[in-house]
Design an enzyme around this catalytic site. Structure first.
Site, short mmCIF file in Angstrom:
data_model
loop_
_atom_site.label_atom_id
_atom_site.label_comp_id
_atom_site.label_asym_id
_atom_site.label_seq_id
_atom_site.Cartn_x
_atom_site.Cartn_y
_atom_site.Cartn_z
CE1 TYR A 98 27.53 31.00 -30.80
CE2 TYR A 98 26.32 29.12 -29.92
CZ TYR A 98 26.66 29.93 -30.97
OH TYR A 98 26.12 29.71 -32.20
CG ASP A 120 32.22 27.35 -25.28
OD1 ASP A 120 33.24 27.23 -25.97
OD2 ASP A 120 31.13 27.74 -25.76
CE LYS A 173 32.00 29.15 -34.51
NZ LYS A 173 31.42 29.33 -33.19
NE ARG A 215 21.68 6.04 -36.29
CZ ARG A 215 21.35 5.08 -35.43
NH1 ARG A 215 21.71 5.16 -34.16
NH2 ARG A 215 20.67 4.03 -35.83
C1 LIG Z 1 30.26 28.93 -32.49
C2 LIG Z 1 30.23 28.72 -31.04
C3 LIG Z 1 29.44 27.72 -30.46
C4 LIG Z 1 28.48 26.87 -31.27
O1 LIG Z 1 29.11 26.06 -32.21
P1 LIG Z 1 28.53 25.72 -33.69
O2 LIG Z 1 29.64 24.94 -34.29
O3 LIG Z 1 28.23 27.02 -34.37
O4 LIG Z 1 27.28 24.92 -33.50
C5 LIG Z 1 29.52 27.55 -29.10
N1 LIG Z 1 30.33 28.32 -28.32
C6 LIG Z 1 31.10 29.29 -28.85
C7 LIG Z 1 31.97 30.10 -27.96
C8 LIG Z 1 31.07 29.52 -30.22
O5 LIG Z 1 31.83 30.51 -30.74
#
Ligand SMILES: *Cc1c(COP(=O)(O)O)cnc(C)c1O
Length: 385
Positions: free
Chosen positions: A108, A181, A206, A56
Site C-alpha cells: 500500500y 496488512d 475497506k 479521546r
Molecule cells: C486503504 C489501505 C490502507 C490505508 O487505509 P486508510 O483507511 O485509507 O487510511 C492501508 N493498506 C491497504 C492495503 C489499503 O488498501
C-alpha cells in the site's frame, strides 16, 4: 482461568451478523445506541461509572467494535483509529531511531510513503524486499537486526501473494515481530494471527465497513505486551481514535461482512475468468485464478474466497488505459476498495509521480452487483480502445 476458545467459522458468522445486538430493557430496541458525549460525569466518591472519562480515551461504541474485531481475528485485543493511516502511524510511533523495519517493495503506497518519511526524519532503517523473488524476504530480514517485518498479502496493486506462515517463521527466527496488512483479505477468509503473525492491520475503510462511508483503521494483537501498551499510549496522545458515530457505523457494516465478501469473491472470479485471455488485455492479475503464481499459497491462507481485488494490464498505453477507466458506466472511476459498489482506477495516477506501478494497470474493486452487468460494462469500456 480456562483459555478462551476462539470461535469456529460458523460461530463467527452468526456472531458477526448479530454483533452488538441486544434488547434495550427500556425500549426494546435491538441495536445499540450512539453515545456522542465527549466527557463522562463521576460518582460521588469520584470514581467513574464505567471505564469512560473522556472520549479521546474511549467510548462505548468503540469498545464494542473493538471486541468484535478482536474476536474476528482471534486476537487478545484490538484498537481502532480514525483511518488506516492513523493506525499505521500509531504503530510506527513504537519504533525508535536505528530500528530496522523490513517491508515489501510493492505494498500500500501510503504506508510505504510514511515508512520512507520515518527513515528520513527519525532514522528508522527501512529495508525493502522484492516480493516476487524467492529468498528475498529472508535475506532482507536476516541482513541485520530486524525489529519488524511488515507484510501485506495479496500486495496492492499487483496482488502477488506472500506466505504468511513462512514470513512469521523467518521473522521469529530473527527475533523480529511480524505485522500483516490484511486489508484485502479480511478475517472472514484469512487469519494472519493463526498463521503466526503477531499483529494484524486492516484499513477498516475497506471490506470491514464495506459501504464507502467512513475511514477507519484497526490493529489487532495476538497478545497484550509492552509493544501493545506503546500503541495504546500513542493513540491516547495522538488523539486519533475512531469517534463514536463512525464506530457505530462500522459495527453496522461488519454485520454483513461475510455475505458481502462471499459475493464479491464469486463475482471477481467470474470476471477474472471471463477476461483472462481477452485480446485487449496483456494479463489479469488475480490470486483466485489457477494460473496465478501465488494461487496455491493464496488457497492455503485465504480459505473462504479470494476477494474482489484484481488488476488488468491493458494492451495499450497510459492514455488508452485511462480511457477504459473513464468509459465505464456501472463501475465508478474512483479509488478505494472493498465497498458494495465496484470501482476502477488508473493506479499510477492515484499513487503519484513516484509510483512504480505500470502505466497500463487498472485496479478493480469488484462489488456485489450482478456479475453479468459488470462483465458487460468492462467489455464495452475495453471496446472503446
Ligand atoms: C486503504 C489501505 C490502507 C490505508 O487505509 P486508510 O483507511 O485509507 O487510511 C492501508 N493498506 C491497504 C492495503 C489499503 O488498501
Amino acid at each position: 482461568m480456562a483459555k478462551k476458545m476462539s470461535k469456529n467459522r460458523t460461530q463467527l458468522e452468526t456472531f458477526t451478523v448479530q454483533a452488538g445486538h441486544y434488547i434495550d430493557p427500556a425500549t426494546g430496541a435491538v441495536v445499540p445506541p450512539i453515545q456522542p458525549s465527549s466527557t463522562f460525569a463521576r460518582n460521588e466518591d469520584y470514581s467513574l461509572r464505567l471505564d469512560y472519562s473522556y472520549s479521546r480515551a474511549g467510548n462505548p461504541a468503540l469498545d464494542q467494535a473493538e471486541k468484535i474485531l478482536a474476536e474476528l481475528d482471534g486476537g487478545a485485543d484490538a484498537k481502532l483509529f480514525n483511518s488506516g493511516m492513523s493506525a499505521i502511524a500509531a504503530f510506527a510511533e513504537t519504533l525508535k531511531s536505528g530500528d530496522r523495519l523490513v517491508a515489501p517493495e510493492v505494498m500500500y503506497h501510503g504506508g510505504q510513503t510514511w515508512f520512507f518519511h520515518l527513515q528520513e526524519q527519525r532514522g528508522i532503517e527501512l529495508v525493502l524486499f522484492d516480493q516476487t523473488r524467492e529468498g528475498a524476504l529472508e535475506a532482507a530480514v536476516r541482513g541485520g537486526d530486524t525489529k519488524v517485518l511488515w507484510i501485506e498479502s495479496p500486495v496492492n496493486p499487483t496482488w502477488e501473494v506472500i506466505d504468511i506462515e513462512y514470513a512469521a517463521k523467518v521473522a521469529h527466527d530473527a527475533g523480529a515481530i511480524l505485522v500483516c496488512d490484511s486489508t484485502v483479505a479480511p478475517p472472514c477468509t484469512c487469519k494472519p494471527l493463526e498463521l503466526g503473525a503477531d499483529m494484524v492491520f486492516h484499513s477498516a475503510t475497506k471490506y470491514l465497513n464495506g459501504h464507502s462511508d467512513l475511514t477507519a483503521g484497526v490493529l489487532v494483537t495476538k497478545e497484550k505486551n509492552e509493544h501493545w501498551d506503546g500503541i495504546e499510549f500513542a493513540r491516547l496522545h495522538l488523539g486519533n481514535l475512531l469517534p463514536a458515530f463512525e464506530a457505530w457505523l462500522l459495527i453496522r457494516g461488519m454485520r454483513t461482512l461475510f455475505v458481502r465478501f462471499e459475493r464479491a469473491s464469486v463475482n471477481a472470479l467470474a470476471i477474472a475468468e471471463h477476461f483472462e485471455k481477452h485480446p485487449k488485455l496483456e494479463a489479469v492479475l488475480y490470486p483466485g485464478l489457477k494460473s496465478h503464481p501465488g494461487h496455491s499459497i493464496a488457497a492455503k491462507q485465504m480459505t473462504s474466497g479470494f476477494g474482489g481485488m484484481m488488476s488488468f494490464l491493458v494492451d495499450g498505453n497510459e492514455k488508452q488505459t485511462q480511457k477504459v477507466a473513464t468509459s465505464v458506466r456501472v463501475f465508478h472511476p474512483a479509488t478505494s476498495l472493498g465497498g458494495v459498489e465496484s470501482l476502477i482506477e488508473h493506479r499510477k495516477v492515484v499513487e503519484g509521480p513516484h509510483s512504480i506501478v505500470p502505466g497500463n494497470l487498472l485496479r478493480l474493486s469488484i462489488g456485489i452487483e450482478a456479475a453479468d452487468d459488470l462483465i458487460a460494462d468492462l467489455e464495452q469500456a475495453l471496446a472503446q480502445i
